[in-house]
Design an enzyme around this catalytic site. Sequence first.
Site, mmCIF file in Angstrom:
data_model
loop_
_atom_site.group_PDB
_atom_site.id
_atom_site.type_symbol
_atom_site.label_atom_id
_atom_site.label_comp_id
_atom_site.label_asym_id
_atom_site.label_seq_id
_atom_site.Cartn_x
_atom_site.Cartn_y
_atom_site.Cartn_z
ATOM 1 N N GLU A 1 38.289 34.898 42.864
ATOM 2 C CA GLU A 1 39.091 36.117 42.759
ATOM 3 C C GLU A 1 40.585 35.856 42.821
ATOM 4 O OE1 GLU A 1 37.021 38.644 45.680
ATOM 5 O OE2 GLU A 1 36.147 39.602 43.932
ATOM 6 N N GLU B 1 27.629 35.713 42.844
ATOM 7 C CA GLU B 1 27.419 36.561 44.022
ATOM 8 C C GLU B 1 26.529 37.724 43.586
ATOM 9 O OE1 GLU B 1 31.026 37.804 46.115
ATOM 10 O OE2 GLU B 1 31.948 35.871 45.670
HETATM 11 C C1 GAL Z 1 33.378 39.400 46.448
HETATM 12 C C2 GAL Z 1 34.173 38.274 47.030
HETATM 13 C C3 GAL Z 1 33.672 37.828 48.363
HETATM 14 C C4 GAL Z 1 33.424 39.005 49.234
HETATM 15 C C5 GAL Z 1 32.453 39.924 48.584
HETATM 16 C C6 GAL Z 1 32.211 41.170 49.379
HETATM 17 O O1 GAL Z 1 34.103 40.088 45.529
HETATM 18 O O2 GAL Z 1 34.201 37.181 46.155
HETATM 19 O O3 GAL Z 1 34.614 36.968 48.933
HETATM 20 O O4 GAL Z 1 34.606 39.685 49.440
HETATM 21 O O5 GAL Z 1 32.975 40.350 47.370
HETATM 22 O O6 GAL Z 1 31.698 40.946 50.611
#
Ligand code: GAL
Length: 957
Positions: A415, A485
């Site tokens: 990010e 993620e």
């Molecule tokens: C993503 C980010 C993580 C964390 C997650 C939410 O966007 O890469 O670091 O913030 O969201 O828990």
Amino acid sequence: MSLRIRTTTDYIEDVAPGSGFLPPRAWYASSDAASLSLNGRWRFRLSATADAEDDAFAEPGFDAGAWAEVAVPGHWVLQGHGAPIYTNHLYPFPVDPPRVPTENPTGDHLRVFDLPESWPSDGGAVLRFDGVESCARVWLNGTDLGTFQGSRLPHEFAVGQLLQPTGNVLAVRVHQWSAGSYLEDQDQWWLPGIFRDVTLLHRPAGGVLDFFVHASYDHVRGEGTLKVDSDVPGRVTVPALGIEVATGELVTVPVEPWTAETPTLYDGVLTTEGERVPLRIGFRTVALTDGRITVNGRPILFKGVNRHEWHPENGRALDPETMRADVLLMKRHNINAVRTSHYPPHPAFLDLCDELGLWVIDECDLETHGFIEQAWRDNPVDDDRWTPALLDRAARMVERDKNHPSVVLWSLGNEAGTGRGLTAMAEWIHGRDTSRLVHYERDINCRDTDVYSRMYACHEEVERIGRGLDGGPLRRRRLPFILCEYGHAMGNGPGGIADYQRLFETYDRIQGGFVWEWIDHGIRDERLGFAYGGDFGEELHDGNFVCDGLLFPDRTPSPGLVEYKKVIEPVRIEDEGADGAVRIRNLYDFADLSALAFSWSCQVDGETVESGPLAVPALSPGESAVVKLPQPPPDRRGGETQWTVRAALAADTAWAPREHPVAWAQFPLSTRPPARVTPTATPVSVDDRISLGPASFDARTGALRSVGQVEVTGLRLDVWRAPTDNDMGAPWQSDPRYGLLWRKLGLHRMRHRLDAVEPGGDALTVRTRVAPAAGELGLAAIYRWTSDGTRLKLRVSVAPEGDWTVPLPRLGIRLGLPGTADRVRWFGGGPGEAYPDTKSASLLGRWSATVEDLQTPYVRPQENGARADVRWAEIGGLRIDGDPEFWFSARRWTNEQLDAARHLTDLTPGDTVWLNLDHGQHGIGSQSCGPGPLPRYFLRAEPREFSFVFSAVDGPK
Ligand code: GAL
């Protein structure tokens, strides 16, 4: 004209990574060169600003006797000096890069040390810092060695000429904020300090400097090719392979390859004139082949997690046991991959990944997410002045970790938007290491990267991507896809991961994903249990968004991890139909099934009546076979019967003992006869009571008072659940956030209007309307009670009134039992909690637990602890049979109290045990960052009918 004050602290706001340190190199432990750990108690002084104190403390002879002490490695804010701050993406200081606030907590650290007597007098020495947040200036014996930024990366200084046998004074000034902080805006606590090891390394003359182990595997020939490039020439030996070659020389021999499933490592030695360094060599070849990530010629499927380094007392200062615990827990939960979100981990963690077998995406220490607040203006990754710092970070990661076979992808960071600096990093990495692929999620068109990666895409989009219907530039269309993620594990959840896994296993292009995230970053706190954002008085914070892991902060697995383990099991056991056979599928990418022992068992009403081993061929990866089950036992007592088939480790492994469960499945053999109650009793009114069979009711309200000797209070329809983090959703979500809508509608303050109490014939009927103030929505609820003299049946009919556009949180009844009710026995899903889209791991059987054990301790209290598919439950002398199966929960506080609590310590047991017997629960989803539940898991407000049969039993009280 403005006059900028020049001080000796200018390095703090310098976009350059620092000065005085050595070039990056591989991280290794020498066989014979001396080293001295400087971990331990250090003298410590905290200042409010960077220049509050001069640097006299670095001079030998300075008297720090009055200073405090801290542990190194450690964070001073977790040791009683200042406080941690949690923000997700907001910078906790004004965004004016590279300037930082004048209020810049600065920790002076001092350590006096002697060299061991055995310390060689010749050669040089290097002082290594493995991690310091965020910027440090270092002096040894009064000499200024230099400064550095890059918190989770190693920095070394040449110090040989400065060392003396005794009384060496090492002084380190650490600033919480620096230009580097702009590059370290990861979603986590801001935790300044020397949080990784400090080590003095002797460097013998002619010793090893840096080296690069190239160890590839030719899967066609079954051969490995080894070449070790070394700055200092020498020889490489690998006794088990009969290898003895010069550095830089290629050698090809037959080998067993390294994979995460079969992590074969060969011990070797790199010998230069002055030193021997042990090597652990894993032969493997990572490639992009026909649009897929392959290792040793085969596509792999990531069943991964995102791992931040976390310990509830020590923050990111992890001891070796904790790192090992992480890897063991991952392996034992069928996880095969880890993304080191969002920085390179302690190097010892990667050693464990090599040794025990995990695919690693090693991510650079880079995130600039806070610039999103200003539409990415001034983003350092798109500003050439910062590029040297970015390249330094890329190089420090790659050079440090390049010899780990477990690392299969490099990630540029997280990010950080897009920009030229990222392109420069990718180009440098591609040039330096052609043996791995490059990842970066925000490179949406895959300009610089080798995989198309996204986070939190919903199922439907993932399916579109899997089918290749997502468009995008040609380069991207030709690349494999991963979800770096998904499955946001905040609080109760994540839901829907089984549905993702089905997509991952269906479409070749999709090579799996990494659940967000491994562990809750709760900080142990006497008063609060575990603290989260805002608990330290931060002026800006993101609350419990920092507790979104599959492990609780103390590393107890959450139900989310148990679910994940089931969803990603490497063997699928499927029903093959009526004639008692199962299909076994090997879902490993490399291993056959010879390491597993299979067994079958047969349960009647949840109790195992027969069991035995099941012979399964050692299927190769991707193969499947149909295996016959034995004849079902003849005497099934007319009960509900099922098969359970299990796969467990056949022998001890490096990560779990023999019999460790790996996969299982259950198949019904015969279904359950519903609990029938033929109404024979009639309601009898005496004074203010109505009795019906074993039950007594309040004649005026129709409220149930007792069943046999068991007193009952507050039985009524219940639709409220303490919203989960996933119910609440995240502020940026555009889909409806039902947790908010439920509260807006008033589902937490339903009123129960009594319309009629009708004793008549063989039933007592109580008519009610359940609705919140201020609106026209409501639920007509009719309770119809009947009895056969000993058992009491309740049929609940619910009819929505008005235009319900939102699903219900739950639908069922609640009732209170005396606080002496403690142990619950049930036949249903267990042992842990489950919800409609988190119930893969719910195993049908007989279970028993105390009320306390039924609670799942989410760091921020919320709905939890429901057991699924319950046929019957016994508690407090009451047996409850459901028709159909129901969801059961019990707690010593109400759902309203649960809802009001902010920390677990806010919940205090009352005198009543509250049971919820639910006909339905709304799905969980993962909307706290990703998509909500899929529509099929919605609990829609529709006419419904469900029954319970109550009877007094001698069972557990
Ligand atoms: C993503 C980010 C993580 C964390 C997650 C939410 O966007 O890469 O670091 O913030 O969201 O828990």
